[in-house]
Motif scaffolding. Structure first.
Motif, PDB file in Angstrom:
ATOM      1  N   MET A 183       0.821  -1.203   0.000  1.00  0.00           N
ATOM      2  CA  MET A 183       0.000   0.000   0.000  1.00  0.00           C
ATOM      3  C   MET A 183       0.859   1.258   0.000  1.00  0.00           C
ATOM      4  N   VAL A 184       1.954   1.231   0.775  1.00  0.00           N
ATOM      5  CA  VAL A 184       2.868   2.373   0.770  1.00  0.00           C
ATOM      6  C   VAL A 184       3.463   2.571  -0.624  1.00  0.00           C
ATOM      7  N   ALA A 185       3.836   1.471  -1.270  1.00  0.00           N
ATOM      8  CA  ALA A 185       4.435   1.559  -2.603  1.00  0.00           C
ATOM      9  C   ALA A 185       3.462   2.140  -3.618  1.00  0.00           C
ATOM     10  N   ILE A 186       2.215   1.662  -3.597  1.00  0.00           N
ATOM     11  CA  ILE A 186       1.251   2.098  -4.610  1.00  0.00           C
ATOM     12  C   ILE A 186       0.646   3.460  -4.278  1.00  0.00           C
ATOM     13  N   LEU A 187       0.269   3.672  -3.013  1.00  0.00           N
ATOM     14  CA  LEU A 187      -0.447   4.892  -2.649  1.00  0.00           C
ATOM     15  C   LEU A 187       0.483   6.075  -2.381  1.00  0.00           C
ATOM     16  N   LYS A 188       1.611   5.816  -1.738  1.00  0.00           N
ATOM     17  CA  LYS A 188       2.511   6.905  -1.358  1.00  0.00           C
ATOM     18  C   LYS A 188       3.623   7.120  -2.370  1.00  0.00           C
ATOM     19  N   LEU A 189       4.291   6.045  -2.752  1.00  0.00           N
ATOM     20  CA  LEU A 189       5.434   6.167  -3.656  1.00  0.00           C
ATOM     21  C   LEU A 189       5.037   6.144  -5.123  1.00  0.00           C
ATOM     22  N   LYS A 190       3.752   5.858  -5.393  1.00  0.00           N
ATOM     23  CA  LYS A 190       3.225   5.833  -6.767  1.00  0.00           C
ATOM     24  C   LYS A 190       3.954   4.805  -7.636  1.00  0.00           C
ATOM     25  N   THR A 191       4.348   3.705  -7.025  1.00  0.00           N
ATOM     26  CA  THR A 191       4.969   2.619  -7.788  1.00  0.00           C
ATOM     27  C   THR A 191       3.896   1.937  -8.633  1.00  0.00           C
ATOM     28  N   GLY A 192       4.238   1.545  -9.831  1.00  0.00           N
ATOM     29  CA  GLY A 192       3.270   0.898 -10.714  1.00  0.00           C
ATOM     30  C   GLY A 192       2.851  -0.469 -10.209  1.00  0.00           C
ATOM     31  N   VAL A 193       1.774  -0.989 -10.812  1.00  0.00           N
ATOM     32  CA  VAL A 193       1.234  -2.275 -10.378  1.00  0.00           C
ATOM     33  C   VAL A 193       2.245  -3.391 -10.609  1.00  0.00           C
ATOM     34  N   LEU A 194       2.823  -3.457 -11.799  1.00  0.00           N
ATOM     35  CA  LEU A 194       3.741  -4.560 -12.105  1.00  0.00           C
ATOM     36  C   LEU A 194       4.991  -4.556 -11.225  1.00  0.00           C
ATOM     37  N   PRO A 195       5.676  -3.408 -11.014  1.00  0.00           N
ATOM     38  CA  PRO A 195       6.817  -3.422 -10.094  1.00  0.00           C
ATOM     39  C   PRO A 195       6.430  -3.822  -8.665  1.00  0.00           C
ATOM     40  N   THR A 196       5.241  -3.382  -8.224  1.00  0.00           N
ATOM     41  CA  THR A 196       4.789  -3.751  -6.880  1.00  0.00           C
ATOM     42  C   THR A 196       4.525  -5.238  -6.787  1.00  0.00           C
ATOM     43  N   LEU A 197       3.875  -5.805  -7.809  1.00  0.00           N
ATOM     44  CA  LEU A 197       3.634  -7.243  -7.825  1.00  0.00           C
ATOM     45  C   LEU A 197       4.951  -8.017  -7.790  1.00  0.00           C
ATOM     46  N   ALA A 198       5.902  -7.589  -8.618  1.00  0.00           N
ATOM     47  CA  ALA A 198       7.195  -8.284  -8.667  1.00  0.00           C
ATOM     48  C   ALA A 198       7.923  -8.171  -7.332  1.00  0.00           C
ATOM     49  N   GLY A 199       7.936  -6.974  -6.739  1.00  0.00           N
ATOM     50  CA  GLY A 199       8.614  -6.786  -5.465  1.00  0.00           C
ATOM     51  C   GLY A 199       7.990  -7.601  -4.348  1.00  0.00           C
ATOM     52  N   CYS A 200       6.647  -7.639  -4.309  1.00  0.00           N
ATOM     53  CA  CYS A 200       5.973  -8.415  -3.265  1.00  0.00           C
ATOM     54  C   CYS A 200       6.179  -9.916  -3.464  1.00  0.00           C
ATOM     55  N   ALA A 201       6.204 -10.360  -4.709  1.00  0.00           N
ATOM     56  CA  ALA A 201       6.451 -11.778  -4.970  1.00  0.00           C
ATOM     57  C   ALA A 201       7.828 -12.185  -4.454  1.00  0.00           C
ATOM     58  N   LEU A 202       8.840 -11.368  -4.731  1.00  0.00           N
ATOM     59  CA  LEU A 202      10.190 -11.644  -4.251  1.00  0.00           C
ATOM     60  C   LEU A 202      10.252 -11.595  -2.727  1.00  0.00           C
ATOM     61  N   ALA A 203       9.590 -10.590  -2.146  1.00  0.00           N
ATOM     62  CA  ALA A 203       9.560 -10.480  -0.691  1.00  0.00           C
ATOM     63  C   ALA A 203       8.869 -11.673  -0.051  1.00  0.00           C
ATOM     64  N   GLY A 204       7.809 -12.174  -0.710  1.00  0.00           N
ATOM     65  CA  GLY A 204       7.118 -13.354  -0.202  1.00  0.00           C
ATOM     66  C   GLY A 204       8.027 -14.552  -0.137  1.00  0.00           C
ATOM     67  N   VAL A 205       8.857 -14.733  -1.160  1.00  0.00           N
ATOM     68  CA  VAL A 205       9.807 -15.844  -1.166  1.00  0.00           C
ATOM     69  C   VAL A 205      10.790 -15.717  -0.006  1.00  0.00           C
ATOM     70  N   LEU A 206      11.312 -14.501   0.201  1.00  0.00           N
ATOM     71  CA  LEU A 206      12.309 -14.293   1.260  1.00  0.00           C
ATOM     72  C   LEU A 206      11.686 -14.482   2.646  1.00  0.00           C
ATOM     73  N   LEU A 207      10.451 -13.969   2.846  1.00  0.00           N
ATOM     74  CA  LEU A 207       9.815 -14.079   4.145  1.00  0.00           C
ATOM     75  C   LEU A 207       9.502 -15.543   4.495  1.00  0.00           C
ATOM     76  N   LEU A 208       8.963 -16.283   3.529  1.00  0.00           N
ATOM     77  CA  LEU A 208       8.631 -17.683   3.800  1.00  0.00           C
ATOM     78  C   LEU A 208       9.889 -18.527   3.994  1.00  0.00           C
ATOM     79  N   ALA A 209      10.957 -18.163   3.253  1.00  0.00           N
ATOM     80  CA  ALA A 209      12.214 -18.896   3.430  1.00  0.00           C
ATOM     81  C   ALA A 209      12.807 -18.628   4.806  1.00  0.00           C
ATOM     82  N   ALA A 210      12.692 -17.363   5.257  1.00  0.00           N
ATOM     83  CA  ALA A 210      13.235 -17.016   6.578  1.00  0.00           C
ATOM     84  C   ALA A 210      12.437 -17.666   7.695  1.00  0.00           C
ATOM     85  N   GLY A 211      11.122 -17.845   7.434  1.00  0.00           N
ATOM     86  CA  GLY A 211      10.279 -18.440   8.460  1.00  0.00           C
ATOM     87  C   GLY A 211      10.255 -19.944   8.427  1.00  0.00           C
ATOM     88  N   GLY A 212      10.973 -20.531   7.480  1.00  0.00           N
ATOM     89  CA  GLY A 212      10.998 -21.990   7.388  1.00  0.00           C
ATOM     90  C   GLY A 212       9.824 -22.539   6.701  1.00  0.00           C
TER      91      GLY A 212
END
Length: 463
Positions: A434-463
């Protein structure tokens, strides 16, 4: 070659030449390939290409056509393309515009659906979609804010939106009934308090007087096809109803009532009639039916499908193609699963988008005849406000299923979260999106890509 025509607010206005059919086809193909960002982004793209850059259609006609498309069930952006294509080059122009608007995204969506069905349970893919869901939630929230700013011009429109939200979330009032009630309120309100309802439908009264090639064609008497005739409605119905429903009736006759093909054809044909307010309004109803009534998908998978649709050009309602593919893939019977899924996707596309041509070709001549009707504009403005409330309901539905692992239903029929089941990783990603899209005005595709990558890192860190 350009021509000179008289303007209302200027002595002489230069109008562009009427585009050839080939020029229009090339532009519709370009729009179909670049139409990312959901309905608002697609409408903005068409406005830039058709009104601002080429001036093929004037501002007032563009907004009048958009108001009608917002009133219709189905994807308003594709219907707007069909409408303008029809204005420029009759029925064949509308067909080309509508088909090219959908086909690129449909091909991409089919590919993504196949990959999801085959590899969706792979841990890496699961992690990717975990992040995508958070981004999708941010996109839907942004849609509420964006459409709300455009539609909620005064406190009365805010009240209509809140009533629509409470009506669908708390009282479970069917959306078509909400649309009818809002439209009636706008029509009556135009008579009782016109100042509160004027300009509500996308700001028609404040639009600049940009004129286009269509205006020149109208003044030359070249738009005879926009004037309704006695036989227009019967002829259109006789042609397009069999085109739309013929395949569904054949499938019912050959496969029976309980087959997945008949269910897909019947259900999505019904959606084409009752789902008003565009893609976001459709999703809440389809998600409930596909998950709870038919058991085709799990709640999280519906959000996955919307995430896929956000990454493709074309209407967001292509998520229905994903639903049809998964339903047929899992219930293909004696057919190969991939073949069955592909046929399910094709059937869903047919019964979802064919009605769009029917609505435009049937109603557009009458809508052209009603240009400037204040009562119609007021009704459209109230309906658009109600749609904001429905999208608020969708945003809440997504938030519950993304941020919480468990959701329960109260005695009133409302979904509420089990607070102890909150997923802090999903909540963190959603806030970041929400910060990326609403505040930083990041486009939909970059936000989707960034969140997808972050999801991989978060789940990997959490086991």
């Amino acid at each position: 070659m350009s021509s000179l025509i008289s303007g209302k607010d200027a002595d002489i206005v230069e109008a562009p030449a009427v585009p050839t059919f080939r020029e229009a086809t090339k532009l519709w193909a370009k729009i179909g390939l670049l139409s990312f960002g959901g309905p608002a982004g697609q409408i903005a793209l068409m406005h830039k290409e058709l009104v601002e850059d080429r001036r093929w259609i004037g501002e007032q006609r563009f907004l009048h056509a958009l108001n009608y498309c917002m009133l219709l069930p189905g994807p308003e952006a594709q219907q707007l393309a069909i409408y303008i294509g029809w204005l420029l080059h009759r029925t064949i122009g509308g067909l080309v515009a509508g088909v090219l608007f959908v086909v690129p995204g449909a091909l991409v969506m089919l590919t993504l659906s196949i990959l999801y069905a085959l590899y969706g349970d792979v841990p890496l893919v699961t992690a990717l979609f975990f992040g995508v869901k958070a981004a999708v939630l941010a996109v839907v929230v942004e849609a509420v804010i964006r459409i709300g700013r455009r539609a909620l011009k005064n406190r009365l429109m805010v009240v209509i939106a809140l009533c629509a939200f409470l009506g669908i979330y708390v009282l479970a009032i069917p959306f078509p009934l909400i649309v009818l009630m809002a439209g009636f309120a706008g029509w009556v309100g135009n008579r009782v308090a016109p100042a509160l309802f004027s300009g509500g439908a996308h700001g028609n009264n404040d639009a600049p007087n940009i004129r286009g090639a269509v205006d020149l064609m109208f003044e030359r008497g070249e738009l005879a096809h926009t004037r309704p005739t006695r036989w227009h409605a019967p002829r259109t119905i006789a042609i397009w109803l069999p085109i739309w429903l013929g395949p569904v009736l054949l499938l019912w006759a050959f496969t029976g009532t309980s087959s997945v093909w008949t269910q897909i054809g019947g259900f999505f044909s019904l959606m084409a009639v009752v789902t008003f307010g565009g893609a976001y309004a459709v999703l809440a109803y389809v998600a409930q039916a596909a998950v709870q009534s038919f058991g085709w998908l799990a709640p999280g998978e519906m959000v996955d499908g919307l995430g896929l649709a956000e990454t493709t050009p074309g209407p967001l309602i292509l998520v229905l193609q994903f639903v049809g593919f998964i339903a047929a893939f899992r219930h293909a019977g004696s057919l190969d699963a991939l073949l069955g899924g592909s046929l399910g996707a094709l059937l869903t596309l047919w019964v979802t988008f064919t009605p769009c041509f029917f609505w435009i070709f049937l109603g557009a001549p009458y809508i052209e005849a009603l240009r400037g009707n204040k009562a119609l504009s007021a009704a459209l403005g109230a309906i658009t406000a109600a749609v904001v409330g429905v999208i608020m309901n969708l945003a809440l539905w997504f938030a519950l299923h993304v941020v919480f692992r468990e959701v329960r239903m109260t005695g009133l029929g409302m979904n509420v979260p089990v607070l102890s089941s909150i997923d802090w990783r999903a909540a963190l990603l959603s806030v970041a999106a929400m910060v990326a899209i609403l505040k930083l005005k990041t486009g939909v595709l970059p936000t989707l890509a960034g969140c997808a990558l972050a999801g991989v890192l978060l789940l990997a860190a959490g086991g």
